[in-house]
Scaffold this motif. Structure first.
Motif, PDB file in Angstrom:
ATOM      1  N   ALA A   1       0.924  -1.294  -0.052  1.00  0.00           N
ATOM      2  CA  ALA A   1       0.187  -0.164  -0.877  1.00  0.00           C
ATOM      3  C   ALA A   1       0.925   1.233  -0.187  1.00  0.00           C
ATOM      4  O   ALA A   1       0.419   2.171  -0.823  1.00  0.00           O
ATOM      5  CB  ALA A   1      -1.087  -0.147   0.936  1.00  0.00           C
ATOM      6  N   TRP A   2       2.087   1.291   0.406  1.00  0.00           N
ATOM      7  CA  TRP A   2       2.904   2.424   1.045  1.00  0.00           C
ATOM      8  C   TRP A   2       3.667   3.277  -0.888  1.00  0.00           C
ATOM      9  O   TRP A   2       3.467   3.604  -0.649  1.00  0.00           O
ATOM     10  CB  TRP A   2       3.957   1.662   1.137  1.00  0.00           C
ATOM     11  CG  TRP A   2       5.383   3.140   1.210  1.00  0.00           C
ATOM     12  CD1 TRP A   2       6.534   2.814   0.811  1.00  0.00           C
ATOM     13  CD2 TRP A   2       5.346   4.127   2.479  1.00  0.00           C
ATOM     14  NE1 TRP A   2       6.977   4.508   1.382  1.00  0.00           N
ATOM     15  CE2 TRP A   2       6.464   5.084   1.936  1.00  0.00           C
ATOM     16  CE3 TRP A   2       4.363   5.173   3.318  1.00  0.00           C
ATOM     17  CZ2 TRP A   2       7.008   5.922   2.572  1.00  0.00           C
ATOM     18  CZ3 TRP A   2       4.743   5.934   4.493  1.00  0.00           C
ATOM     19  CH2 TRP A   2       6.151   6.588   3.626  1.00  0.00           C
ATOM     20  N   PHE A   3       3.627   1.424  -0.862  1.00  0.00           N
ATOM     21  CA  PHE A   3       4.198   1.902  -2.593  1.00  0.00           C
ATOM     22  C   PHE A   3       2.905   2.119  -3.543  1.00  0.00           C
ATOM     23  O   PHE A   3       3.256   2.874  -5.169  1.00  0.00           O
ATOM     24  CB  PHE A   3       5.149   0.571  -3.431  1.00  0.00           C
ATOM     25  CG  PHE A   3       6.769   1.016  -2.721  1.00  0.00           C
ATOM     26  CD1 PHE A   3       7.407   1.617  -2.926  1.00  0.00           C
ATOM     27  CD2 PHE A   3       6.958   0.463  -1.742  1.00  0.00           C
ATOM     28  CE1 PHE A   3       8.887   2.036  -2.704  1.00  0.00           C
ATOM     29  CE2 PHE A   3       8.183   0.196  -1.074  1.00  0.00           C
ATOM     30  CZ  PHE A   3       8.571   0.613  -1.478  1.00  0.00           C
ATOM     31  N   GLN A   4       1.581   2.432  -3.494  1.00  0.00           N
ATOM     32  CA  GLN A   4       0.478   3.012  -3.901  1.00  0.00           C
ATOM     33  C   GLN A   4      -0.318   4.049  -3.546  1.00  0.00           C
ATOM     34  O   GLN A   4      -1.113   4.548  -4.010  1.00  0.00           O
ATOM     35  CB  GLN A   4      -0.773   1.349  -4.267  1.00  0.00           C
ATOM     36  CG  GLN A   4       0.014   0.668  -5.005  1.00  0.00           C
ATOM     37  CD  GLN A   4      -0.639  -1.013  -4.974  1.00  0.00           C
ATOM     38  OE1 GLN A   4      -1.642  -0.831  -4.025  1.00  0.00           O
ATOM     39  NE2 GLN A   4      -0.983  -2.286  -5.704  1.00  0.00           N
ATOM     40  N   SER A   5       0.649   4.272  -2.277  1.00  0.00           N
ATOM     41  CA  SER A   5       0.484   5.792  -2.313  1.00  0.00           C
ATOM     42  C   SER A   5      -0.940   5.572  -1.438  1.00  0.00           C
ATOM     43  O   SER A   5      -1.965   6.572  -1.355  1.00  0.00           O
ATOM     44  CB  SER A   5       0.203   7.087  -2.830  1.00  0.00           C
ATOM     45  OG  SER A   5       1.599   7.704  -3.619  1.00  0.00           O
ATOM     46  N   MET A   6      -1.406   4.372  -1.250  1.00  0.00           N
ATOM     47  CA  MET A   6      -2.910   3.889  -0.451  1.00  0.00           C
ATOM     48  C   MET A   6      -2.606   4.777   1.632  1.00  0.00           C
ATOM     49  O   MET A   6      -1.722   3.638   1.605  1.00  0.00           O
ATOM     50  CB  MET A   6      -3.197   2.681  -0.861  1.00  0.00           C
ATOM     51  CG  MET A   6      -4.830   2.305  -0.167  1.00  0.00           C
ATOM     52  SD  MET A   6      -5.255   0.632  -0.536  1.00  0.00           S
ATOM     53  CE  MET A   6      -5.138   0.974  -2.566  1.00  0.00           C
ATOM     54  N   GLY A   7      -2.990   5.294   1.770  1.00  0.00           N
ATOM     55  CA  GLY A   7      -2.835   5.651   3.465  1.00  0.00           C
ATOM     56  C   GLY A   7      -3.878   5.198   4.820  1.00  0.00           C
ATOM     57  O   GLY A   7      -3.513   5.281   5.509  1.00  0.00           O
ATOM     58  N   GLY A   8      -4.593   4.339   4.127  1.00  0.00           N
ATOM     59  CA  GLY A   8      -5.188   3.493   5.028  1.00  0.00           C
ATOM     60  C   GLY A   8      -6.531   2.824   4.510  1.00  0.00           C
ATOM     61  O   GLY A   8      -6.613   2.892   3.710  1.00  0.00           O
ATOM     62  N   VAL A   9      -7.388   1.721   5.284  1.00  0.00           N
ATOM     63  CA  VAL A   9      -8.372   0.915   5.030  1.00  0.00           C
ATOM     64  C   VAL A   9      -9.356   1.890   5.715  1.00  0.00           C
ATOM     65  O   VAL A   9      -9.423   2.156   6.737  1.00  0.00           O
ATOM     66  CB  VAL A   9      -8.198  -0.607   5.328  1.00  0.00           C
ATOM     67  CG1 VAL A   9      -7.205  -0.951   3.965  1.00  0.00           C
ATOM     68  CG2 VAL A   9      -7.268  -1.001   6.653  1.00  0.00           C
ATOM     69  N   GLY A  10     -10.738   1.455   5.310  1.00  0.00           N
ATOM     70  CA  GLY A  10     -11.550   1.861   5.957  1.00  0.00           C
ATOM     71  C   GLY A  10     -12.678   0.832   6.802  1.00  0.00           C
ATOM     72  O   GLY A  10     -12.582  -0.241   5.483  1.00  0.00           O
ATOM     73  N   PHE A  11     -13.778   0.596   7.100  1.00  0.00           N
ATOM     74  CA  PHE A  11     -15.208  -0.125   7.386  1.00  0.00           C
ATOM     75  C   PHE A  11     -16.176   0.998   7.801  1.00  0.00           C
ATOM     76  O   PHE A  11     -16.228   1.143   8.693  1.00  0.00           O
ATOM     77  CB  PHE A  11     -14.749  -1.141   8.427  1.00  0.00           C
ATOM     78  CG  PHE A  11     -15.754  -2.094   8.436  1.00  0.00           C
ATOM     79  CD1 PHE A  11     -15.628  -3.167   7.679  1.00  0.00           C
ATOM     80  CD2 PHE A  11     -16.456  -2.528  10.008  1.00  0.00           C
ATOM     81  CE1 PHE A  11     -16.485  -4.628   7.888  1.00  0.00           C
ATOM     82  CE2 PHE A  11     -17.592  -3.062   9.684  1.00  0.00           C
ATOM     83  CZ  PHE A  11     -17.507  -4.300   9.041  1.00  0.00           C
ATOM     84  N   GLU A  12     -16.946   0.301   6.968  1.00  0.00           N
ATOM     85  CA  GLU A  12     -18.070   1.288   6.419  1.00  0.00           C
ATOM     86  C   GLU A  12     -19.224   1.110   7.857  1.00  0.00           C
ATOM     87  O   GLU A  12     -19.447  -0.257   7.743  1.00  0.00           O
ATOM     88  CB  GLU A  12     -18.457   1.610   5.746  1.00  0.00           C
ATOM     89  CG  GLU A  12     -19.776   2.878   5.985  1.00  0.00           C
ATOM     90  CD  GLU A  12     -20.209   2.704   4.383  1.00  0.00           C
ATOM     91  OE1 GLU A  12     -20.719   3.914   4.181  1.00  0.00           O
ATOM     92  OE2 GLU A  12     -20.355   1.705   3.282  1.00  0.00           O
ATOM     93  N   LEU A  13     -19.667   1.771   8.659  1.00  0.00           N
ATOM     94  CA  LEU A  13     -20.790   1.484  10.053  1.00  0.00           C
ATOM     95  C   LEU A  13     -22.021   1.324   9.710  1.00  0.00           C
ATOM     96  O   LEU A  13     -22.638   0.924   9.690  1.00  0.00           O
ATOM     97  CB  LEU A  13     -20.275   1.835  10.931  1.00  0.00           C
ATOM     98  CG  LEU A  13     -18.558   1.701  11.983  1.00  0.00           C
ATOM     99  CD1 LEU A  13     -18.541   2.246  12.734  1.00  0.00           C
ATOM    100  CD2 LEU A  13     -18.371  -0.022  12.008  1.00  0.00           C
TER     101      LEU A  13
END
Length: 733
Positions: free
Chosen positions: A217-229
Motif C-alpha cells: 500500500a505504501w508504494f501505491q500511496s494508499m494511506g489506510g483502510v476503512g470499514f463502513e458502519l
C-alpha cells in the motif's frame, strides 16, 4: 658403432628421467600441477565464453540492490547510498577507460548497478510517501471521490477512495487514497460519496515474515483502510483535479464494460471475462477462484504477461497477415514494423482498459521492449531484450523485486528464452509429402509445448511454493489443455468482441469467447478434483528464495557446462531445512490464536480467516476448529477447562482481577487485548501478553524452550520502516 652407442645412452637417460617422474616423491606434485593447470585453463575458457553475457547480469545486480532495501530493518538515509553509487560508477568508468581491462571492470559494473538499485528504490520510496491514516477508535466521516471499485473482501464490497475531507484529520494528514469496505452495493467510479467508517493504517503481516500489505500500500500511496458502519451517502463536492477526473473517467469506462460483459455472458462466465478484460473480479465466485487455483489455472484470472502477449501478438500477426495479403501495400510499407506498432498500440490500450495494475504495467513494459526490438531490427525474443525489460521495470517499479508476479514472470521467461537459445536448429526438409510434413510439424509443436510448459513450471515452482505454499500437481496438464483454447480462441475472440461491441458487432465474438471460458473452467473443475491435485508446503527461510532465484539465473544466463552448478541452488526452496514450527500463534492485537500439535493447528476463534490461513499455509499446518467441549468461552474470552497452552481475552474492556486470575490458572500463555496495569499472584509464573506488547509487536509466534517462551514478533521482522504502522484488526480485512 659410436653412433649406436650414443643412441643407446640417450635412450637410457630418457628412461631414467621418466622413472624419476614416476617416483612416488614426484608423481603427486606432477599430477597436482597438471590438474591445477587444467582447472585454470578451464576457468579461463569458461569466463571468456561469457564475454557477451556479462551485461545480462547488470539487471540482476540492480535487482539485488532493490531487494536489499527491503531487507534492511531501518530506513537508510539517501546521501550515503547516492554517494556509493556515484563513486562506484566513477571508478568503473575510470577502469574501463584507463584500467587493466575487463577482469576488474565486470565486478565494478556489478557494484555500480547494485548501489544504483539501492539508491533508486530509496528515491522511489521517498517519492511515493504519503500520509498514513491513524488507527481511529471512533468512526469518522470521510468525504471523497470513488476512484475505482476493488475486488470484494470477506466483509463486503470495497472501493478505492480519493478522500477530500476526513473528519478528524488536517488536510496535510489526509491520505491520498483509502480502501473502504462498504455495506450493500458499491458506488460506481466517479461518484462523490460520504461514508461513516472506522479508519486504520493498512494491515501488517498476519505472521512474522508473511505478506506485508502495508508495504504494498505504501508504494501505491494508499494511506489506510476503512470499514463502513452506516450507509453510503451521495453528496456534492467541488470538481476534482484534472488527473483524478481523467483517472475516474477511465475507470467508469472499465466498470461499464465489465457490467456489459457480465450482462451478456452471465455472472459465472461474464465474471471471468470481466476479470481478464478490465481487472474487475467482483463477479467471480469463491468456488470458481478455488477451482482455478487448485488446477494451476489461476493465472488466467489476473491480467499478466500471458494476456499482454496474446493480445499484442494477435494484433501483430493479424496486421502483418493483412499487409501481406495486399500486394500493393506490401511493396510500399515495412509490414513487420507496422505490425509491431499496431501490437504496441494494442498493448497500451489493453493496459488502460485493465486499470494499469502493477502486474499489467510490468507486462506492458516487457511487451513494449519486444515490439521496440522489432522496430529497431533486433531480435524480439532474446536474453538482451529480456534484460532491458527487467531493467526498465525495476527502474520504474523497484518494489516489484519482492512481488511474486515479477519473480515468476521473469524466471519463466528467462527459462523459455534459454530453452530457445539451446534448441538445435534442424535443416529444413525438401520435397516432403504434405501429410508427413503435417504430422512432423504437429509432433514438433506438441513436444515443444509440453517442454515449454514443463520448463516454465519448473522455473516458477520455487516461487509458488514459497509465496503461496501450494503446488498444483497437474498444473502442467491443465495448462497444456487450456493454452490452445486461451491463445487461439478465448483471448482473441474476447479482444475482437470488446473492440466491436460499441458498433453492435461484438456479439458473435463474445459468444465464442464465452465458449472458450466455459471449456477452460471445465478443465479446471476436472483437474482440481483429481487425487492429490494440490500439495501444501511450508515456506522455507527467507534466504532460500534469493538463492533459488540466483540458481535459476545461472542456469539461464551462464554459457557452458558450468551452468549446471545452478541446479542445486535452484532447488534451494525445496531442500532447505525449515525452521521449527512454533507452538503458539497469536494474531495482531490478540484477536485470535492457534495451538500447534504435530501437523495441525487448533484455532481458538473463527474470525480473521485470512490471517489464520496465511499463517497456517506458511507453516504447512492443517487448521482444526476448536471443539465445543473442553473450553469455556464467552463473548470476550476463551480458555481451556484443563490447564493448556493458551487463553485469550479479546474484549476491549479490562478484565477484573478474578477474571485475569482465572485465565492465568487455565493456561501457560495468556493474551489480553487491552493494556494491563497490574497482575494477580496467579499470573506470577505465566507469560502474559497485553495491549502494550501488541501495539509495538503486531502478530507473534511462540516457541516453548527450557528457559521459558521465545517470541518472534512481526514488527521485528518488518523493522522500523515508514510503512510499519499497526491498526485495529477488527476493522480490517
Amino acid at each position: 658403432m659410436m653412433r649406436g652407442s650414443q643412441s643407446q645412452g640417450e635412450g637410457l637417460a630418457t628412461v631414467q628421467e621418466e622413472a624419476a617422474l614416476i617416483a612416488p616423491e614426484t608423481l603427486v606434485p606432477s599430477l597436482a600441477k597438471r590438474f591445477a593447470g587444467r582447472v585454470v585453463e578451464g576457468a579461463r575458457d569458461a569466463l571468456l565464453a561469457q564475454t557477451d553475457r556479462w551485461r545480462l547480469w547488470a539487471p540482476v545486480a540492480f535487482g539485488g540492490g532493490c531487494g536489499l532495501y527491503f531487507v534492511l530493518k531501518a530506513e537508510p538515509p539517501l546521501w550515503p547510498l547516492l554517494l556509493a553509487a556515484v563513486v562506484s560508477a566513477a571508478v568503473w568508468w575510470s577502469v574501463r577507460r584507463h584500467g587493466p581491462g575487463r577482469g576488474l571492470s565486470v565486478p565494478l559494473m556489478f557494484l555500480t548497478f547494485f548501489f544504483a538499485g539501492l539508491t533508486v528504490t530509496k528515491l522511489r520510496s521517498d517519492n511515493v510517501a504519503a500520509p498514513i491514516a491513524p488507527a481511529t477508535s471512533d468512526p469518522v466521516v470521510v468525504e471523497g471521490w470513488v476512484l475505482d471499485v476493488d475486488s470484494p473482501g470477506a466483509r463486503g464490497a470495497r472501493i478505492i477512495m480519493a478522500p477530500v475531507r476526513v473528519q478528524v484529520l488536517a488536510p496535510e494528514e489526509t491520505p491520498m487514497r483509502l480502501r473502504v469496505t462498504v455495506r450493500g452495493e458499491a458506488p460506481r467510479p466517479g461518484d462523490a460519496v460520504s461514508v461513516f467508517a472506522i479508519l486504520n493504517p493498512p494491515p501488517g503481516p498476519a505472521a512474522p515474515g508473511a505478506y506485508d500489505f502495508g508495504r504494498t500500500a505504501w508504494f501505491q500511496s494508499m494511506g489506510g483502510v476503512g470499514f463502513e458502519l452506516g450507509q453510503t451517502r451521495w453528496i456534492d463536492l467541488p470538481p476534482p483535479p484534472d488527473p483524478l477526473r481523467r483517472a475516474m473517467a477511465v475507470n467508469q469506462f472499465r466498470f461499464g464494460l465489465a457490467e456489459r460483459l457480465v450482462e451478456r455472458l452471465g455472472p459465472r462466465v461474464g465474471g471471468v471475462a470481466a476479470a481478464m478484460t478490465t481487472g474487475h473480479e467482483s463477479w467471480i465466485a469463491q468456488e470458481t477462484y478455488d477451482t482455478m487455483r487448485d488446477s494451476g489455472l489461476i493465472h488466467i484470472l489476473s491480467i499478466s504477461g500471458l494476456h499482454m502477449a496474446i493480445v499484442g501478438g494477435f494484433v501483430f500477426f493479424a496486421v502483418r497477415f493483412g499487409i501481406a495479403a495486399w500486394p500493393w501495400l506490401v511493396l510500399r510499407v515495412p509490414g513487420k514494423k507496422v505490425a509491431a506498432w499496431a501490437g504496441w498500440i494494442a498493448v497500451v490500450a489493453y493496459l488502460i482498459i485493465s486499470g494499469a495494475p502493477p502486474p499489467a504495467e510490468r507486462a506492458a513494459i516487457t511487451a513494449s521492449v519486444a515490439f521496440l526490438a522489432i522496430i529497431l531490427d533486433r531480435p524480439a525474443i532474446s536474453m538482451n531484450a529480456l534484460a532491458v525489460a527487467a531493467f526498465a521495470v525495476l527502474l520504474l517499479q523497484p518494489e516489484a523485486i519482492v512481488t511474486p508476479g515479477f519473480q515468476m514472470s521473469f524466471a519463466a521467461t528467462a527459462a523459455l528464452v534459454a530453452l530457445a537459445e539451446s534448441w538445435p536448429r534442424r535443416p529444413r526438409e525438401i520435397k516432403v509429402p504434405l501429410p508427413i510434413l503435417l504430422v512432423q510439424r504437429a509432433g514438433t509443436w506438441v513436444g515443444l509445448a509440453i517442454l515449454a510448459s514443463f520448463v516454465a513450471g519448473m522455473a516458477t515452482g520455487p516461487f509458488a511454493m514459497q509465496h503461496f505454499n501450494r503446488t498444483a500437481v497437474y498444473g502442467l496438464l491443465a495448462n497444456m489443455i487450456s493454452s490452445p483454447i486461451a491463445d487461439f480462441i478465448m483471448m482473441p475472440m474476447l479482444a475482437l468482441g470488446v473492440l466491436l461491441q460499441p458498433f453492435g458487432l461484438g456479439g458473435p465474438f463474445l459468444t465464442v469467447a464465452g465458449w472458450g471460458i466455459e471449456a477452460i473452467m471445465a478443465v479446471g473443475a476436472w483437474i482440481s478434483t483429481l487425487p492429490g491435485a494440490v500439495i501444501h508446503t511450508a515456506s522455507a527461510p527467507v534466504i532460500a528464495l534469493p538463492v533459488a532465484f540466483i540458481g535459476i539465473l545461472v542456469l539461464c544466463l551462464w554459457r557452458g557446462r558450468l551452468r549446471w552448478l545452478g541446479l542445486p541452488l535452484a532447488c534451494a526452496v525445496m531442500i532447505w531445512p525449515r525452521h521449527p514450527t512454533p507452538d503458539l500463534w497469536i494474531a495482531d492485537a490478540g484477536t485470535n490464536g492457534a495451538i500447534v500439535t504435530e501437523d495441525e493447528a487448533l484455532v481458538v476463534r473463527k474470525v480473521g480467516a485470512f490471517s489464520r490461513d496465511v499463517w497456517s499455509g506458511r507453516r504447512g499446518l492443517t487448521l482444526v476448529e476448536r471443539p465445543a467441549k473442553g473450553w469455556t468461552c464467552g463473548r470476550v474470552h476463551c480458555a481451556p477447562d484443563t490447564p493448556g497452552p493458551l487463553a485469550l481475552w479479546w474484549g476491549r474492556s479490562i478484565p477484573d482481577e478474578a477474571q485475569l486470575a482465572a485465565l492465568c490458572q487455565s493456561a501457560e500463555v495468556v493474551s489480553v487485548r487491552v493494556e494491563l496495569t497490574s497482575l494477580p499472584e496467579a499470573c506470577a509464573d505465566r507469560l502474559v501478553l497485553d495491549g502494550r506488547d501488541y501495539a509495538t509487536g503486531g502478530s507473534v509466534e511462540l516457541w516453548r524452550t527450557a528457559g521459558g517462551w521465545r517470541a518472534l514478533w512481526s514488527t521485528t521482522e518488518r523493522g522500523a520502516r515508514p510503512w510499519n504502522r499497526l491498526g485495529d484488526p477488527d476493522y480490517q480485512e
